[in-house]
Design an enzyme around this catalytic site. Structure first.
Site, PDB file in Angstrom:
ATOM      1  CG  HIS A   1      37.722  72.147  16.878  1.00 17.23           C
ATOM      2  ND1 HIS A   1      38.863  72.897  17.100  1.00 17.23           N
ATOM      3  CD2 HIS A   1      36.889  72.950  16.170  1.00 17.23           C
ATOM      4  CE1 HIS A   1      38.716  74.092  16.545  1.00 17.23           C
ATOM      5  NE2 HIS A   1      37.526  74.138  15.972  1.00 17.23           N
TER       6      HIS A   1
ATOM      7  CB  THR B   1      27.431  77.008  20.682  1.00 17.38           C
ATOM      8  OG1 THR B   1      26.722  77.863  19.785  1.00 17.38           O
ATOM      9  CG2 THR B   1      26.781  77.066  22.068  1.00 17.38           C
TER      10      THR B   1
ATOM     11  CD  GLU C   1      41.220  79.471  12.811  1.00 21.30           C
ATOM     12  OE1 GLU C   1      40.979  80.328  13.690  1.00 21.30           O
ATOM     13  OE2 GLU C   1      40.340  78.912  12.148  1.00 21.30           O
TER      14      GLU C   1
ATOM     15  CG  ASP D   1      36.583  73.799  12.252  1.00 23.57           C
ATOM     16  OD1 ASP D   1      36.138  74.293  13.282  1.00 23.57           O
ATOM     17  OD2 ASP D   1      37.276  74.433  11.430  1.00 23.57           O
ATOM     18  CG  ASP D   2      32.747  74.921  11.284  1.00 25.55           C
ATOM     19  OD1 ASP D   2      32.037  75.216  12.264  1.00 25.55           O
ATOM     20  OD2 ASP D   2      33.857  75.434  11.072  1.00 25.55           O
TER      21      ASP D   2
END
Ligand code: 5GP
Length: 361
Positions: A13, A97, A226, A301-302
């Site tokens: 992820h 993406t 979320e 995640d990021d």
């Protein structure tokens, strides 16, 4: 921390535009500042800020997209992101993406994705296996020069792609992304992700595209829970995706459903804490799911936006939940079972983990 860094890991992820190095973002911002497109000093502190609410994170993504959405930059960030993951011994990366269209610079969703594939081809610091076929249609095997198992020092990473549907999109736009994913299967696209601001959009808008994706054999992972939205969480679980991400605002009924379905959960500890979707790490649902032996995979995640790495996520889990070397290794290894790539890749990865197990003391 050293052993977590050297241990092979699987990342399932990771959002491309969330995983960019700060130094690259600052460089891009400075350039656009010089061209007068943005005011660099306004943007600099936004990039470097550490704590952001979920809402602020999505505002940051709008800024990142202004900095990155041209073909050359998309190619550059893809190359860097892959090399960064490989440098900390991520041996398999599923990179996701959102294909973007920008008519003013002649960018279509397809040309955006071609720029991503170019970035994979440009990877030079490590060996990469990113697709069953090369751009010219030939099998890619001859690209694989070294092997992590045969004693060479060069690292090797398997990379596969997921195309994200942004929750701001219409059914038609979501369908376009699914069709593109189907066209680009030969470049390692394996599935579809549903992401974007969770307070935007309706499940019913994306369902037709997700159903079509499934019918066509693409695999699906959904950002789920979320925000507190019981109806949507239940609809998503009833859809039976191959994996879900986050799973934060679940209640008793949803936990029961998740556990009986055995849908693997992509756990993003730092992301959940930074965005306050979980108030404190010690009450994170990782502990409960881990104790219940529910399928789990730790993810970043990021990594750029949340200043983390996959090794840091493993360290955080180990130190918070009191897990030792062997347990962390097993956690990393079981993730191989949840990847979207084929059995051949799974076997290769199992070989890598079996070899690493022998070195674990
Ligand atoms: P991109 O798809 O542009 O490569 O990566 C950034 C995008 O991924 C964001 O604009 C957003 O749509 C999605 N994204 C990144 N992090 C998160 C997250 O934590 N939650 C959700 N729902 N979407 C995210």
């Amino acid at each position: 921390m050293e052993w977590l860094l050297s241990m092979p890991k699987v990342e399932l992820h990771a959002h491309l535009n969330g995983s960019i190095r700060d130094s690259t973002l600052l460089e891009l911002a400075r350039l656009l500042g010089e061209k007068g497109v943005i005011v660099f000093s306004d943007v600099e502190h936004v990039i470097m800020k550490n704590d952001r609410s979920l809402h602020e994170v999505f505002k940051l993504f709008d800024l990142i997209h202004i900095l990155t959405t041209d073909h050359k930059t998309v190619t550059r960030i893809t190359k860097e992101v892959v090399e960064d993951f490989a440098s900390e011994n991520v041996v398999y990366l599923e990179l996701r993406t959102t294909p973007k269209r920008n008519d003013s610079i002649g960018m279509s969703k397809r040309s955006y994705m071609e720029a991503v594939v170019e970035g994979l081809r440009a990877v030079s610091a490590v060996d990469i296996d990113f697709a069953p076929h090369n751009m010219d249609g030939n099998p890619v095997n001859d690209m694989i020069t070294d092997d992590i198992c045969n004693g060479t020092t060069r690292k090797k990473i398997y990379v596969r792609l997921l195309l994200s549907i942004d929750r701001r999109e219409t059914t038609e736009a979501a369908m376009e992304t699914v069709k593109l994913a189907l066209e680009m299967r030969e470049f390692g696209v394996l599935g579809i992700d549903l992401s974007g601001n969770p307070i935007v959009g309706e499940w019913s808008t994306f369902l037709p595209a997700l159903e079509f994706a499934r019918e066509q054999g693409l695999q699906i992972t959904l950002h789920c829970g979320e925000v507190p939205n019981k109806k949507e969480i239940n609809s998503m679980l009833d859809f039976l995706p191959q994996r879900v991400g986050h799973a934060c605002f679940f209640q008793e009924e949803e936990w029961k459903k998740l556990k009986s379905s055995k849908i693997p959960v992509e756990i993003c500890l730092t992301s959940n804490i930074r965005t306050d979707t979980i108030s404190s790490i010690d009450i994170h649902h990782f502990a409960n799911l881990y104790a219940a032996k529910h399928p789990l995979v730790l993810c970043t995640d990021d990594s750029g936006v949340f200043s983390t790495t996959l090794s840091k996520e493993y360290h955080l889990a180990a130190s918070t939940f009191g897990l030792g070397k062997w347990e962390m290794f097993q956690l990393a290894k079981t993730a191989v079972g949840f990847i979207f790539a084929d059995d051949g890749v799974k076997q290769d990865l199992e070989g890598i983990f079996n070899l690493a197990a022998k070195k674990l003391d």
